[in-house]
Scaffold this motif. Structure first.
Motif, PDB file in Angstrom:
ATOM      1  N   ASN A  31     -20.145  11.690   5.154  1.00  0.00           N
ATOM      2  CA  ASN A  31     -18.701  11.428   5.042  1.00  0.00           C
ATOM      3  C   ASN A  31     -18.308   9.980   5.339  1.00  0.00           C
ATOM      4  O   ASN A  31     -17.628   9.334   4.529  1.00  0.00           O
ATOM      5  N   THR A  32     -18.740   9.499   6.505  1.00  0.00           N
ATOM      6  CA  THR A  32     -18.327   8.149   6.929  1.00  0.00           C
ATOM      7  C   THR A  32     -18.857   7.098   5.951  1.00  0.00           C
ATOM      8  O   THR A  32     -18.123   6.201   5.526  1.00  0.00           O
ATOM      9  N   SER A  80     -22.191   5.869  11.661  1.00  0.00           N
ATOM     10  CA  SER A  80     -22.761   7.222  11.647  1.00  0.00           C
ATOM     11  C   SER A  80     -24.256   7.085  11.414  1.00  0.00           C
ATOM     12  O   SER A  80     -24.682   6.235  10.625  1.00  0.00           O
ATOM     13  N   ASN A 118     -14.739  16.943  12.709  1.00  0.00           N
ATOM     14  CA  ASN A 118     -14.540  18.366  12.437  1.00  0.00           C
ATOM     15  C   ASN A 118     -13.098  18.780  12.690  1.00  0.00           C
ATOM     16  O   ASN A 118     -12.613  19.747  12.100  1.00  0.00           O
ATOM     17  N   ALA A 119     -12.456  18.070  13.567  1.00  0.00           N
ATOM     18  CA  ALA A 119     -11.105  18.463  13.999  1.00  0.00           C
ATOM     19  C   ALA A 119     -10.140  18.509  12.826  1.00  0.00           C
ATOM     20  O   ALA A 119     -10.268  17.759  11.859  1.00  0.00           O
ATOM     21  N   THR A 166     -14.145  17.575   8.146  1.00  0.00           N
ATOM     22  CA  THR A 166     -15.199  17.184   7.198  1.00  0.00           C
ATOM     23  C   THR A 166     -16.292  18.248   7.098  1.00  0.00           C
ATOM     24  O   THR A 166     -16.471  19.067   8.002  1.00  0.00           O
ATOM     25  N   ARG A 196     -25.881   9.099   9.753  1.00  0.00           N
ATOM     26  CA  ARG A 196     -26.170   9.663   8.426  1.00  0.00           C
ATOM     27  C   ARG A 196     -25.762   8.648   7.352  1.00  0.00           C
ATOM     28  O   ARG A 196     -24.620   8.208   7.293  1.00  0.00           O
ATOM     29  N   ILE A 250     -16.429  11.128  14.989  1.00  0.00           N
ATOM     30  CA  ILE A 250     -16.104  11.426  16.387  1.00  0.00           C
ATOM     31  C   ILE A 250     -17.254  12.259  16.948  1.00  0.00           C
ATOM     32  O   ILE A 250     -17.626  13.283  16.375  1.00  0.00           O
ATOM     33  N   THR A 265     -14.204  10.036  11.051  1.00  0.00           N
ATOM     34  CA  THR A 265     -14.409  11.359  10.453  1.00  0.00           C
ATOM     35  C   THR A 265     -14.665  12.358  11.573  1.00  0.00           C
ATOM     36  O   THR A 265     -15.177  11.999  12.636  1.00  0.00           O
ATOM     37  N   LEU A 267     -18.177  14.088  20.416  1.00  0.00           N
ATOM     38  CA  LEU A 267     -17.730  14.537  21.736  1.00  0.00           C
ATOM     39  C   LEU A 267     -16.481  13.784  22.205  1.00  0.00           C
ATOM     40  O   LEU A 267     -16.396  13.303  23.345  1.00  0.00           O
ATOM     41  N   GLY A 268     -15.562  13.659  21.255  1.00  0.00           N
ATOM     42  CA  GLY A 268     -14.272  13.056  21.595  1.00  0.00           C
ATOM     43  C   GLY A 268     -14.249  11.538  21.622  1.00  0.00           C
ATOM     44  O   GLY A 268     -13.238  10.945  22.015  1.00  0.00           O
ATOM     45  N   TYR A 274      -6.679  13.542  20.054  1.00  0.00           N
ATOM     46  CA  TYR A 274      -7.475  12.331  19.818  1.00  0.00           C
ATOM     47  C   TYR A 274      -6.666  11.081  19.486  1.00  0.00           C
ATOM     48  O   TYR A 274      -7.112   9.968  19.734  1.00  0.00           O
TER      49      TYR A 274
END
Ligand SMILES: Cc1cc2nc3c(=O)[nH]c(=O)nc-3n(C[C@H](O)[C@H](O)[C@H](O)COP(=O)(O)O)c2cc1C
Length: 210
Positions: free
Chosen positions: A15-16, A9, A131-132, A167, A11, A88, A129, A90-91, A141
């Motif tokens: 989260n990750t 990630s 949003n899903a 997340t 960031r 993730i 990690t 865009l999938g 996924y």
């Protein structure tokens, strides 16, 4: 016991990253020697097709392109455990994840008979990690991401995939045009479920380091 964690990630403390750091804390508590690397802090691209890793006169499972990623690839092959985490996007996993994977996989692939040059064993724990929600993940996924995780079978060890759903993406949703998300639900999940995910990550660190 050498345990390496790679954050895919951009960031560095979201989260990750937190999951990976928790896994490393677990590994450390079990006595492992640990190292953490933010891939987005490094300067690299995907495979440059220099073909040096396929030359007859070189050591196998080495990437010879001179940039920040080659030493990381060497570290993966000499680790006992690899933790890798990606959001993730865009999938799919992130672009740095793909660039890393392209280089890792190609260096160990024989162009004589497509066998695996790597004869060692690295166990892999992969964090995803997103949003899903769990339901969305299961439907849309799961199969694809299990296939991404299975690519790590080239490291000849066990591969475990740990998905983390729903997340928190920003601290204050009111500041963004993100009305597709319910801030309250996101915050509840972050406060109630995410600490459990961190604890599970810690325990994965402990058990993979034994
Ligand atoms: C460019 C971009 C694309 C994203 N695409 C998806 C997606 O397709 N599916 C999803 O569930 N979440 C998606 N997300 C949300 C992230 O996966 C989620 O916020 C993740 O937890 C971020 O990880 P981090 O907090 O470690 O940076 C996307 C986020 C960004 C920035």
């Amino acid at each position: 016991m050498k345990v390496l964690a790679l954050n895919c990630s951009p960031r560095k403390n979201w989260n990750t990253a937190k999951l990976l750091k928790s896994a490393l804390k677990g590994a450390e508590s079990a006595g492992a020697e640990v190292e953490y690397i933010d891939l987005y802090g490094l300067n690299f691209t995907g495979c440059r097709s220099c073909m040096l890793c396929k030359r007859k006169d070189v050591e196998r499972c080495r990437c010879y392109w001179k940039d920040d990623l080659s030493p990381v690839i060497n570290k993966v092959f000499s680790s006992d455990v690899l933790f890798i985490g990606s959001p993730i996007y865009l999938g799919r996993p992130t672009s740095q994840y793909f660039a890393f994977m392209e280089r890792l996989h190609f260096t160990s692939l024989s162009y004589d008979d497509y066998s695996n040059y790597f004869k060692g064993k690295v166990d892999v724990g992969m964090f995803l990690t997103m949003n899903a929600t769990e339901e969305f993940y299961e439907q849309m996924y799961k199969n694809e991401f299990e296939a991404y995780a299975n690519e790590f079978r080239m490291l000849n060890g066990d591969v475990s995939l740990y998905p983390v759903f729903n997340t928190l993406q920003v601290k204050d949703y009111t500041k963004f045009d993100m009305s597709g998300f319910n801030e309250e639900v996101k915050k509840d999940v972050h406060e109630e479920k995410f600490p459990i995910d961190l604890e599970n990550a810690f325990n994965m660190g402990v058990s993979l380091s034994k």
